[in-house]
Design an enzyme around this catalytic site. Structure first.
Site, short mmCIF file in Angstrom:
data_model
loop_
_atom_site.label_atom_id
_atom_site.label_comp_id
_atom_site.label_asym_id
_atom_site.label_seq_id
_atom_site.Cartn_x
_atom_site.Cartn_y
_atom_site.Cartn_z
CB CYS A 1 -0.93 0.00 1.22
SG CYS A 1 -1.58 -1.63 1.58
CG HIS B 1 -6.30 2.28 0.42
ND1 HIS B 1 -5.11 2.81 -0.06
CD2 HIS B 1 -5.94 1.26 1.25
CE1 HIS B 1 -4.09 2.13 0.46
NE2 HIS B 1 -4.56 1.18 1.24
#
Lengths: 341, 134, 388
Positions: C87, C336
């Site tokens: 991420c 996200h």
């Protein structure tokens, strides 16, 4: 000579009551319970199978026997619910107790007596000095088709016995009685067994168990009253009681080893768990007769005398283990049995 | 997942065999290749070391949305466990109700099915934890 | 080492973009940034693209050349590198771009980040995200990504008395901020009650404590500071770019109430920038789960360890608070798309520092900080930007 050096038993903690199963199928629980003399049965956890149950039993046996697992020369796992059709459960057990790699191992199948068949093999290997210790396990997560009569009894559990030259109980003798009797079977690739209903009684269970018991007593010149304890295979609570009576045993001789009413039929684990429960309470000098039964069909009978070594042996307390339980409903039972997957 | 990948971890997954640094004596699980304290001094001195299997729950959660391999198994409890040897690992807590699990709970290892490669593939076994008897 | 500035930004809308492919997203964000910077294709020296798991999300690795192709730059044979740090892929791509410019190797660098997450269905996305955790010793045993952050949450709650309501307040604040961001995935305001009533995913985390599955891409154009003046008078300078790593697994860390890599990256970044936490005007932090923002504001030194929940409750990080955090809506509301997130954070800071953030503009914002985390804290990358 051959003797039991140690034993370990394991029964999963989940239970389902006969009345809960009867509720689903609209049957009368009271008549089923009294007919079978079974009130509840053990259920495996969702992540338990014959391999994990065997490992539990085996680890307990090694721990209590206080032996070096590397000295175990043979492991046999008897079951009719091995997780793999091809690929041994016994190697999983061998690895999990760190007995590998110098040993022989194999899986056995002979309906409910595959575990005691493994015991006979271990006895032979020990007596012939091929191995120092052998481990025989009988374990099952017994299958039953939803709605079938077997569903009230088909349970999960197992026991492991370590056989050596000397130990807590000497195995005086063992014999077997075997014929081709198709009373119960499961075809390759089928999830549930089939059976001959009432045919599983007289010509199957009773004939084989009684013949094996009589043959053994005849060979050794013993009679029922010579035994402090008797363990007969327990497909339900009724059959072992009836066979005991027919052979001339009294109720108190079979009481300690009779676990079926509270855990159901653990198939390959059944008579071995019964023997383990007896060893939990037996005293030095106690004499035990054990007769297993496997459909198909055959019985193995054992004459055992408990030795002085039992006094310093830390016993497992199987009945105490069975007190730690959690009841599940039928839907949870099906989930735990992975019937929805 | 290929079977070799599972097979090579069997000692650790079945029997919690980790590593002990032959220099400083610190125990590592999951097994480590070098000791992060002794680094090059530890090369060739990381010895197999079997954990007792006993530990304490440091934190836990209930997985209610499982990954595909665990579908049909949820809810289940996953915990951060401090082993008595001082190392930490992540493991499932079994054989007790979710409400019973708490931080500080003593646990012991057992062997269970972890996952399987579908209906036809291999079954992967490994450690899980249950409430310790002590 | 040369000083580095950002002269252009670009970002797609974030959300479930059913009609957009990975390549369209990359092209859209990249072209926006190029146009924003006012540069020609021939001026670009290199390209870095952050992407966590293109191989598993769309079955496509080797996306460096793909980015070159979609921008129509193949005849220039641009050097393009795909950067992966779960991420934090976007943040680490920024770090790579920064190093390339600062070193003097390249003058104009395009940094992108992109993830197309909705081309897989069901639990597959969960499974792919779980590959940011330790596959052998965490995911194998059944812990999910929300599960790992739930372990952190439980630990934090037990140790410091942080409450579920305080966790929920992070989501409430970020949804409020997101309502003012036209590019955010979620633009609806929510209440603490909404969060607590949403289904549990991994106790104590509810669905509304978790960032969503998102498609999106973002880009930024980096140049040496002295060249930047040629292109724009709204120059944003990168005062610090710091990267730190830790163990891959959560259980391998020295602390469970903090991400030690983030603490270290922050330390390095503050030192590089020559500032202290109190000098920061606003921050975009990696709130993949609500607990992550609480731990982040502690790790960044905005509040004392253990006080993050209370500080959130007291409004420290609100849009009108002392240090507004996640003015964009954060990962929680803005969305996200894992590989894009680090670059999207930079987009928000640049907009704020240029005074172009519209309704959600923080007054007199001069110094902004971006905190981007990979996995459960195995990677942390921090950028400090300044409007000059």
């Amino acid at each position: 000579m051959a003797a039991i050096v140690g034993y370990g038993a394991y029964v999963p903690r989940y239970r389902i009551k006969v009345e809960e199963i009867a509720r689903i199928w609209g049957k009368q629980a009271a008549s089923i319970s009294s007919g079978l003399y079974v009130f509840e049965k053990s259920v495996p956890g969702i992540d338990e199978d014959t391999a994990t149950i065997s490992v539990e039993a085996a680890r307990r046996a090694v721990k209590h026997a206080k032996i070096n697992p590397k000295e175990i020369g043979a492991i046999y796992v008897g079951s009719e619910s091995h997780p793999y059709a091809v690929k041994p459960t016994a190697t999983i057990v061998a690895e999990a107790i760190e007995a590998t790699p110098e040993l022989t191992a194999a899986d056995y199948e002979f309906a409910c007596k595959a575990g005691t068949a493994g015991m006979q093999n271990c006895i032979a290997l020990v007596k012939s000095n091929m191995i120092k210790y052998g481990m025989a396990i009988g374990a099952d997560v017994a299958q039953a088709a939803p709605g079938d009569a077997l569903e009230y009894t088909a349970a999960a559990g197992g026991a492991a016995f370590i056989i050596g030259k000397e130990g807590i109980a000497e195995i005086n003798d063992t014999i077997s009685f075997t014929t081709d009797t198709p009373d119960f079977w499961r075809r390759e690739g089928e999830p549930y067994p089939g059976h001959g209903e009432r045919f599983t009684g007289e010509p199957a269970y009773f004939k084989h168990v009684m013949n094996a018991a009589k043959m053994l007593m005849e060979k050794l010149g013993t009679k029922p009253s010579d035994y402090d304890y008797a363990v007969f295979h327990q497909p339900n609570g009724k059959f072992p009681m009836r066979v005991a009576k027919k052979l001339g045993f009294e109720k108190k001789q079979i009481e300690d080893g009779l676990l079926c009413p509270i855990i159901g039929n653990t198939y390959s684990g059944s008579s071995m768990l019964g023997l383990a429960a007896v060893l939990d309470v037996a005293k030095a000098g106690s004499r035990i007769i054990v007769v297993s039964y496997g459909s198909g069909a055959g019985s193995d009978a054992f004459d055992i005398t408990v030795t002085d070594k039992i006094e310093e042996y830390e016993r497992q307390g199987i009945r105490k283990m069975l007190e730690n339980k959690e009841y599940v409903d039928y839907a949870t039972y099906m989930k735990l049995r992975r019937e929805f997957e | 997942m290929g079977v070799a990948r599972y097979w090579r971890e069997i000692p650790a997954r079945y029997n919690l065999i980790g590593k002990k640094c032959g220099v400083c004596g610190k125990v590592y699980f999951p097994p480590r290749i070098v000791c992060p304290k002794c680094r090059r001094k530890s090369i060739g001195k990381m010895e197999d070391y079997k954990l007792s299997g006993k530990g304490t729950v440091e934190s836990f959660t209930v997985i209610r949305v499982p990954p595909p391999e665990f579908e049909g198994k949820s809810p289940y409890v996953m915990a951060l466990i401090k082993m008595d040897e001082g190392c930490y690992l992540t493991g499932q807590i079994v054989d007790c109700s979710i409400d019973e699990v708490h931080i500080g709970m003593r646990v012991e290892a057992c062997l269970r099915r972890i996952q399987e490669d579908g209906k036809r593939g291999a079954i992967y076994y490994g450690y899980k934890f249950r409430k310790a008897k002590e | 080492m040369r000083e580095v500035a950002i002269i252009g930004i670009g970002m797609t809308k974030f959300g479930e973009l059913w009609d957009k492919s990975f390549r369209e997203l990359v092209a859209e964000a990249g072209i926006q940034a190029i146009l924003d910077a006012g540069i020609e294709g021939e001026e670009i020296d290199a390209l870095y693209l952050g992407g966590m798991s293109t191989g598993r999300f769309i079955g496509q690795e080797h996306v460096g050349p793909l980015a070159v192709e979609v921008a129509g730059l193949e005849d220039l044979h641009l050097p393009a590198t795909r950067v992966e740090a779960a991420c934090a892929s976007g943040g680490v791509a920024m770090h790579q771009g920064f190093l390339a410019v600062a070193s003097g190797m390249y003058d104009i660098v395009v940094v992108g980040g992109a993830e197309k997450m909705t081309d897989v269905v069901g639990g597959e996305a969960t499974n792919i995200l779980a590959s940011a955790a330790d596959r052998e010793w965490e995911s194998f045993f059944g812990v999910t990504f929300p599960g790992l952050y739930a372990l952190m949450a439980k630990y934090h709650m037990h140790k410091y008395g942080t409450t579920q309501e305080q966790l929920a307040m992070v989501a409430v604040k970020n949804h409020y901020n997101g309502s003012m961001n036209p590019k955010a995935q979620f633009r609806r305001k929510i209440s603490v009650e909404d969060v607590l009533k949403s289904p549990l995913v991994a106790d104590p985390l509810h669905l509304l404590d978790c960032s969503p599955i998102t498609d999106g891409a973002a880009a930024a154009i980096l140049t040496p500071l002295d060249i930047a003046k040629k292109y724009t008078d709204k120059i944003v300078k990168i005062r610090a770019s710091a990267l730190a790593c830790d163990t891959l697994s959560y259980h391998g860390r020295k602390r469970f109430d903090s991400l030690p890599a983030a603490v270290e990256a922050a330390k390095r970044a503050y030192k590089m920038a020559g500032i202290e936490p109190k000098d920061v005007d606003l921050a975009e932090v990696h709130d993949c789960f609500t607990i992550a923002e609480i731990i982040a504001i502690e790790d960044l030194g905005f509040v004392e360890k253990g006080k993050g929940g209370k500080a959130t409750e007291e409004g420290l990080t609100a849009l009108d608070g002392e240090i507004p955090v996640n003015t964009s809506g954060g990962l929680k509301a803005k969305g996200h798309p894992v590989g894009a997130t680090g670059v999207a954070q930079i987009n928000e800071l640049v907009m704020q520092l240029r005074g172009e953030a519209g309704e959600r503009q923080v007054k007199d914002a001069t110094i902004g900080l971006a905190h981007n985390v990979g996995g459960s804290g195995g990677t942390a990358v921090i950028h400090i930007l300044e409007a000059i």
